[in-house]
Motif scaffolding. Structure first.
Motif, mmCIF file in Angstrom:
data_model
loop_
_atom_site.group_PDB
_atom_site.id
_atom_site.type_symbol
_atom_site.label_atom_id
_atom_site.label_comp_id
_atom_site.label_asym_id
_atom_site.label_seq_id
_atom_site.Cartn_x
_atom_site.Cartn_y
_atom_site.Cartn_z
ATOM 1 N N SER A 53 20.211 39.176 -48.276
ATOM 2 C CA SER A 53 19.910 40.228 -47.219
ATOM 3 C C SER A 53 19.169 41.192 -47.822
ATOM 4 O O SER A 53 18.416 42.085 -47.412
ATOM 5 N N ALA A 54 19.273 41.692 -49.328
ATOM 6 C CA ALA A 54 18.365 42.640 -49.978
ATOM 7 C C ALA A 54 17.207 42.224 -50.228
ATOM 8 O O ALA A 54 16.545 42.900 -50.033
ATOM 9 N N ARG A 55 17.087 40.816 -50.322
ATOM 10 C CA ARG A 55 15.758 40.323 -50.642
ATOM 11 C C ARG A 55 14.812 40.455 -49.440
ATOM 12 O O ARG A 55 13.785 40.830 -49.301
ATOM 13 N N ALA A 56 15.327 40.311 -48.340
ATOM 14 C CA ALA A 56 14.791 40.491 -46.865
ATOM 15 C C ALA A 56 14.482 41.931 -46.746
ATOM 16 O O ALA A 56 13.335 42.305 -46.050
ATOM 17 N N GLU A 57 15.537 42.815 -46.980
ATOM 18 C CA GLU A 57 15.208 44.258 -46.794
ATOM 19 C C GLU A 57 13.965 44.684 -47.589
ATOM 20 O O GLU A 57 13.215 45.316 -47.193
ATOM 21 N N HIS A 58 13.952 43.990 -48.820
ATOM 22 C CA HIS A 58 12.935 44.786 -49.770
ATOM 23 C C HIS A 58 11.543 44.000 -49.360
ATOM 24 O O HIS A 58 10.534 44.754 -49.463
ATOM 25 N N ASP A 59 11.760 42.780 -49.082
ATOM 26 C CA ASP A 59 10.224 42.161 -48.459
ATOM 27 C C ASP A 59 9.799 42.801 -47.180
ATOM 28 O O ASP A 59 8.513 42.917 -46.987
ATOM 29 N N SER A 60 10.817 43.370 -46.253
ATOM 30 C CA SER A 60 10.186 43.702 -45.127
ATOM 31 C C SER A 60 9.755 45.411 -45.351
ATOM 32 O O SER A 60 8.909 45.903 -44.549
ATOM 33 N N LEU A 61 10.164 46.057 -46.490
ATOM 34 C CA LEU A 61 9.536 47.287 -46.728
ATOM 35 C C LEU A 61 8.052 47.394 -47.577
ATOM 36 O O LEU A 61 7.618 48.333 -48.064
ATOM 37 N N ARG A 62 7.705 46.054 -48.277
ATOM 38 C CA ARG A 62 6.797 46.211 -49.020
ATOM 39 C C ARG A 62 5.447 46.100 -48.134
ATOM 40 O O ARG A 62 5.485 45.757 -47.077
ATOM 41 N N ARG A 63 4.385 46.366 -48.626
ATOM 42 C CA ARG A 63 3.018 46.433 -48.054
ATOM 43 C C ARG A 63 2.640 44.964 -47.850
ATOM 44 O O ARG A 63 3.029 43.768 -48.210
#
Length: 60
Positions: free
Chosen positions: A35-45
């Motif tokens: 979940s944390a990885r998916a959230e991080h990936d969604s915030l990156r350029r």
């Protein structure tokens, strides 16, 4: 015990199942990391090569 305090007994059974299936097996930690990885990936350029390859693959 089951007849005298059914709510307490059910709560204990559910807690044991949760502890055994999620907490001790590592499944809960894996879900939190995913979940944390998916959230991080969604915030990156969105200039990543993987993004564009995935975009092309979805539209084919």
């Amino acid at each position: 015990m089951l007849v005298q305090e059914p709510a307490h007994t059910i709560h204990r059974l559910i807690q044991r199942a949760y502890d055994g299936r999620f907490a001790r097996s590592g499944l809960l930690a894996w879900m939190q990391v995913s979940s944390a990885r998916a959230e991080h990936d969604s915030l990156r350029r969105v200039t990543d090569l993987h993004y564009y390859l995935g975009l092309v693959a979805v539209h084919l």
